[in-house]
Scaffold this motif. Structure first.
Motif, PDB file in Angstrom:
ATOM      1  N   ARG A 196       0.867  -1.246  -0.211  1.00  0.00           N
ATOM      2  CA  ARG A 196       0.019  -0.073  -0.058  1.00  0.00           C
ATOM      3  C   ARG A 196       0.927   1.278   0.153  1.00  0.00           C
ATOM      4  O   ARG A 196       1.987   1.342   0.785  1.00  0.00           O
ATOM      5  CB  ARG A 196      -1.030   0.111   1.199  1.00  0.00           C
ATOM      6  CG  ARG A 196      -1.922   1.228   1.300  1.00  0.00           C
ATOM      7  CD  ARG A 196      -2.857   0.738   2.333  1.00  0.00           C
ATOM      8  NE  ARG A 196      -3.891   1.968   2.400  1.00  0.00           N
ATOM      9  CZ  ARG A 196      -5.000   2.015   3.057  1.00  0.00           C
ATOM     10  NH1 ARG A 196      -4.882   1.140   4.067  1.00  0.00           N
ATOM     11  NH2 ARG A 196      -5.612   2.931   3.148  1.00  0.00           N
ATOM     12  N   LEU A 197       0.668   2.244  -0.862  1.00  0.00           N
ATOM     13  CA  LEU A 197       1.323   3.589  -0.832  1.00  0.00           C
ATOM     14  C   LEU A 197       0.785   4.500   0.108  1.00  0.00           C
ATOM     15  O   LEU A 197      -0.673   4.339   0.383  1.00  0.00           O
ATOM     16  CB  LEU A 197       1.017   4.120  -2.268  1.00  0.00           C
ATOM     17  CG  LEU A 197       1.806   3.135  -3.293  1.00  0.00           C
ATOM     18  CD1 LEU A 197       1.882   4.048  -4.761  1.00  0.00           C
ATOM     19  CD2 LEU A 197       3.252   2.707  -2.992  1.00  0.00           C
TER      20      LEU A 197
ATOM     21  N   GLY B 254      -0.670   0.341 -15.417  1.00  0.00           N
ATOM     22  CA  GLY B 254      -0.762  -1.141 -14.638  1.00  0.00           C
ATOM     23  C   GLY B 254       0.103  -1.139 -13.534  1.00  0.00           C
ATOM     24  O   GLY B 254       0.141  -2.497 -13.114  1.00  0.00           O
ATOM     25  N   TYR B 255       0.807  -0.169 -13.062  1.00  0.00           N
ATOM     26  CA  TYR B 255       1.775  -0.427 -12.103  1.00  0.00           C
ATOM     27  C   TYR B 255       0.936  -0.157 -10.620  1.00  0.00           C
ATOM     28  O   TYR B 255       1.514  -1.010  -9.838  1.00  0.00           O
ATOM     29  CB  TYR B 255       2.913   0.650 -11.967  1.00  0.00           C
ATOM     30  CG  TYR B 255       3.876   0.488 -12.987  1.00  0.00           C
ATOM     31  CD1 TYR B 255       4.894  -0.568 -13.002  1.00  0.00           C
ATOM     32  CD2 TYR B 255       3.620   1.021 -14.197  1.00  0.00           C
ATOM     33  CE1 TYR B 255       5.698  -0.766 -14.086  1.00  0.00           C
ATOM     34  CE2 TYR B 255       4.831   1.022 -15.297  1.00  0.00           C
ATOM     35  CZ  TYR B 255       5.610  -0.138 -15.326  1.00  0.00           C
ATOM     36  OH  TYR B 255       6.556  -0.214 -16.306  1.00  0.00           O
ATOM     37  N   LEU B 256       0.192   0.507 -10.649  1.00  0.00           N
ATOM     38  CA  LEU B 256      -0.661   0.752  -9.284  1.00  0.00           C
ATOM     39  C   LEU B 256      -2.249   0.426  -9.665  1.00  0.00           C
ATOM     40  O   LEU B 256      -2.588   0.428 -10.772  1.00  0.00           O
ATOM     41  CB  LEU B 256      -0.662   2.270  -8.976  1.00  0.00           C
ATOM     42  CG  LEU B 256       0.646   2.784  -8.591  1.00  0.00           C
ATOM     43  CD1 LEU B 256       0.687   4.315  -8.231  1.00  0.00           C
ATOM     44  CD2 LEU B 256       1.547   1.814  -7.573  1.00  0.00           C
ATOM     45  N   GLU B 257      -2.859   0.273  -8.470  1.00  0.00           N
ATOM     46  CA  GLU B 257      -4.510  -0.024  -8.756  1.00  0.00           C
ATOM     47  C   GLU B 257      -4.872   0.484  -7.298  1.00  0.00           C
ATOM     48  O   GLU B 257      -4.203   1.066  -6.440  1.00  0.00           O
ATOM     49  CB  GLU B 257      -4.707  -1.697  -8.863  1.00  0.00           C
ATOM     50  CG  GLU B 257      -4.135  -2.515  -7.765  1.00  0.00           C
ATOM     51  CD  GLU B 257      -4.590  -3.992  -8.115  1.00  0.00           C
ATOM     52  OE1 GLU B 257      -4.454  -4.246  -9.591  1.00  0.00           O
ATOM     53  OE2 GLU B 257      -4.478  -4.821  -7.381  1.00  0.00           O
TER      54      GLU B 257
ATOM     55  N   ALA C  13       0.468  -2.884  -7.923  1.00  0.00           N
ATOM     56  CA  ALA C  13      -0.578  -3.965  -8.552  1.00  0.00           C
ATOM     57  C   ALA C  13      -0.467  -5.409  -7.962  1.00  0.00           C
ATOM     58  O   ALA C  13       0.636  -5.740  -8.129  1.00  0.00           O
ATOM     59  CB  ALA C  13      -0.553  -3.753 -10.180  1.00  0.00           C
ATOM     60  N   ARG C  14      -1.536  -5.941  -8.052  1.00  0.00           N
ATOM     61  CA  ARG C  14      -1.556  -7.348  -7.356  1.00  0.00           C
ATOM     62  C   ARG C  14      -0.885  -8.304  -8.363  1.00  0.00           C
ATOM     63  O   ARG C  14      -0.193  -9.278  -7.883  1.00  0.00           O
ATOM     64  CB  ARG C  14      -3.036  -7.821  -7.374  1.00  0.00           C
ATOM     65  CG  ARG C  14      -3.506  -8.654  -6.300  1.00  0.00           C
ATOM     66  CD  ARG C  14      -5.232  -8.489  -6.319  1.00  0.00           C
ATOM     67  NE  ARG C  14      -5.543  -7.209  -6.879  1.00  0.00           N
ATOM     68  CZ  ARG C  14      -6.922  -7.211  -7.243  1.00  0.00           C
ATOM     69  NH1 ARG C  14      -7.713  -8.279  -7.291  1.00  0.00           N
ATOM     70  NH2 ARG C  14      -7.296  -6.356  -8.125  1.00  0.00           N
ATOM     71  N   SER C  15      -1.146  -8.003  -9.593  1.00  0.00           N
ATOM     72  CA  SER C  15      -0.643  -8.866 -10.858  1.00  0.00           C
ATOM     73  C   SER C  15       0.787  -8.681 -10.917  1.00  0.00           C
ATOM     74  O   SER C  15       1.416  -9.765 -11.791  1.00  0.00           O
ATOM     75  CB  SER C  15      -1.511  -8.752 -12.235  1.00  0.00           C
ATOM     76  OG  SER C  15      -1.313  -7.385 -12.581  1.00  0.00           O
TER      77      SER C  15
END
Lengths: 503, 503
Positions: free
Chosen positions: B44-45, B73-76, B86-88
């Motif tokens: 988490r940021l 797609g780096y963050l979600e 990102a989880r992935s």
């Protein structure tokens, strides 16, 4: 030594009105008679005196011609003692020559074998939608807005009193000042990790791909290619004899897992991560990291073709895959074709440091070095800020054209989903099952449109049909008219009226 | 979904004086932390508000940076509910990614394999005598006499108000007007049988050779090469993976009988019939006919490299082998490098009609097409008579330099026979047994001379030693001084004073 008596002088057709000197005509005439075996070895020629009288030319003319024929070995003998067709000439085509034993002279000429790689290239010939230019042509940047005056001024500057040094062979890697300018641009605008010494100037991204293929891949080496994917890359890889493994793409780009199932240890992987050709998605961050991990584990190289990333309409330009690669496995290919003009034939590749020497060797074998003059002009064009200005203008222009195309499609063909319109100079319209894209594109070509069929971009079975529409070189007015024309073609091919809100 | 609590905000180095916007710096900083796995998946940021306070930047700056990172797609996560890596994203480099099973993660990175063909090219690296330019450099035409003013005038003419059409991709075969001009020149001056449609413009004879090698030869196909012979041709043939069969040359050129003994059915035969590289003899008429007969019987192609035939000091220029070929088996390669300037990168090949399509396919794969602009300039240069005038001037100039070199050699090194001085821009001095040419050339390079060793031109065992001296780009004064220097080097290397009448 047996020689034959002179026969009748052979017929040489003189053209006394020709600019070609008579001795030259005589020389060529005799040479032809000998090559075509109408005169045979040891045959005696008439004396120069009688020939001069016969042909009504001066004896000097005859002597000059015979002297040249003697120097080249067609004739022998001395003036005064007679001139003969050289003894050593093979007598006729069916007599085996000295020491060369043939099992049996073939009755018909041997087959004209060429390389198999060309046979593989052959089916992918230039199709109607790739020929010439025209509305929606995929390879056509907005040339009408190219700052011709600025470019010309730089050309003129470099052609007046040039240093003789620039006439020599240039550096195989390219002009140092241009490589510096490109490295700076790539670091800033594309997050490429590079130094000028890693940049090699090539004649278009096609040469970059061909060089990478030749350096990285042996004949038969497996290479993953996106499927559907860029036909130009396939050509380059086939030229080097590589074994192409088609790997599907999904919404996040190349499907690494599917690739691993098909061929677990590719020598190289070809990708277009910024704007997948032809479906237009951007490779996601997680997929990028997955791809880099996979390449590291397998010892695979990655060829990143970043062919149109200057054109980006959403957020910032997507950072390059190369810049995320901590292991120097990526050969990055970029080009000036889309942002400047195709006839320039200048592009660049960014090389892992330990591959520089290998690329130099291959380039040396392929065409030595790039031409110097256009590199000088381009280095100034970038260095003086024209390039950055031009990119900004082109981005606005292409965004306007992109918007016009998306809006026209929404009005006239709104049942058809649009893919990949966030970047580049083309987008792809997806067709429902059962509507053949090739037929639409062929009919559209007859109407003057240059639309490429998606199904042709597959190496394996074509799983989707669609229409690839370039808008870079097509004006807003042409776009609206072109989409109307396309609607008619789609209707006639699909045999039903596509759902449409515009009419 | 398990996520981690925000840790301390990672350190991003801001440069507030940089021209790069702060949001961009923040974007790049976070991207780097994620790519390098200093932040890991699901981490988490800190909230944008606390980060703004921490970094003392506006919250808009943070939001802009995060938006881009989310887009890529780096963050979600959403604003308000927390932002996460990102989880992935693959967690770390050693965890196998989904569905990809590795036998065993390698302890060290896999070897960095490149193509074997590059390994073959590698030993023939640029040697001291090929580097830069200098006295006796073999690849250096008389650039000091190039009509720069005339050329510049044509450049300027074509750069003012050019037609936008010339900015497009050009014809893969090259510019029609240039091909017409070349065809006419070749028919007249070189007795080449050709039509403009058989001419393909290439970027130097090296590309012509590389293309011919790729079209005609499969990996492993046997090809005869003259031995000693031209290293550039060997590079091109190796690039295509051909199997090189060295065939000796005698006073009449390539020894066809010896070739037949070594390999009776070559797919292709590479020759320099006008001026054999590097021994300089002209292939005799009977040998030419023997070669053509042999090629016909075996179904072999012939690649004729006519690299410097414009420079001929005896009789007329020797007619091309291509013009004697009644069966269209010869691919003829010619260049403007020696007569105009190397940095131009323009040359041409003349193709048998039935090979045109195959060469187009291969060219398309190699680099699509030549650049248009220099072709326009060159077409005018030929069409307006400047080319013919320049050839005549260059021939006189090179003859003068040739004479100076032959005379200097006679004065200072008269024990050493001179070979191949009837044509071209170089000659070869034969060394007696026991004097190593490589050592002489290396020492000469230290003295500023660029002399190439004959022994390096052998693919098989070097049967002769000698010195290859280019005189095209070397003035009469430099020639005399250079030969004096060379005499000193030869003396010191041979350990005895060569027989000399000049001192």
């Amino acid at each position: 030594m047996r020689t034959e008596p002179p026969g009748l002088p052979p017929v040489i057709n003189f053209d006394r009105k020709s600019a070609k000197p008579l001795y030259r005509q005589l020389y060529e005439g005799y040479r032809k008679l000998i090559v075509e075996r109408q005169l045979h070895a040891r045959q005696r020629l008439p004396s120069t005196r009688s020939l001069a009288a016969e042909l009504q030319v001066s004896r000097i003319t005859i002597l000059n011609a015979f002297e040249q024929l003697r120097a080249e070995g067609y004739l022998e003998g001395r003036i005064g003692s007679g001139t003969y067709v050289a003894r050593s000439l093979p007598d006729d085509l069916l007599t085996p020559t000295r020491r060369i034993a043939f099992r049996k002279p073939p009755d018909r000429p041997s087959p004209r074998l060429i390389a198999r790689r060309v046979q593989i290239l052959r089916p992918e010939k230039a199709e109607p939608w790739l020929k010439d230019s025209g509305v929606f042509h995929i390879g056509q940047p907005p040339l009408d807005r190219f700052p011709v005056q600025v470019w010309s001024r730089l050309v003129v500057r470099h052609s007046r009193n040039p240093d003789v040094g620039i006439l020599h062979y240039g550096d195989t890697m390219g002009l140092a000042s241009l490589r510096e300018a490109i490295a700076e641009y790539l670091r800033t605008a594309r997050a490429v990790r590079c130094d000028a010494k890693q940049i090699m100037i090539v004649s278009g991204s096609q040469q970059g791909l061909a060089l990478a293929a030749h350096v990285l891949l042996d004949p038969g080496s497996p290479v993953w290619v996106e499927d559907p994917g860029y036909f130009g890359a396939r050509h380059a890889l086939n030229l080097a004899g590589a074994r192409l493994i088609p790997v599907p793409v999904d919404d996040e780009g190349l499907d690494v897992s599917a690739g691993a199932d098909r061929c677990s240890r590719p020598r190289a992987i070809f990708v277009t991560p910024s704007h997948q050709f032809p479906l237009g998605m951007t490779m996601s961050a997680s997929r990028r990291l997955q791809l880099l991990d996979y390449a590291r584990r397998c010892g695979s190289w990655i060829i990143e073709d970043d062919y149109d990333s200057e054109y980006r309409y959403g957020n910032l330009p997507i950072a390059s895959l190369q810049g995320m690669d901590l292991e120097s496995r990526v050969v990055y290919v970029g080009t000036f074709t889309k942002i400047l003009f195709p006839a320039l034939r200048l592009a660049y590749i960014v090389l892992p440091t330990d591959l520089i020497q290998a690329f130099i060797e291959a380039r040396w074998a392929m065409d030595l070095c790039p031409p110097t003059f256009p590199q000088l002009v381009l280095a100034d064009f970038i260095g003086e800020g024209h390039f950055a200005r031009h990119i900004r203008r082109m981005r606005l222009l292409c965004r306007e054209r992109r918007n016009a195309l998306v809006n026209s499609l929404r009005r006239h063909l709104d049942a058809l989903p649009v893919l990949g319109d966030q970047a580049g100079m083309y987008l792809t319209v997806s067709l429902p099952n059962g509507i053949p894209d090739r037929e639409i594109c062929e009919r559209a070509a007859e109407e003057g449109l240059r639309i490429a069929p998606l199904s042709e971009c597959y190496l394996g079975e074509a799983r989707r049909h669609g229409l690839i529409l370039g808008y870079g070189g097509t004006s807003v007015e042409e776009i609206e008219a072109g989409v109307r024309t396309l609607r008619g073609v789609v209707r006639s091919c699909s045999g039903r009226r596509p759902q449409s809100s515009g009419s």
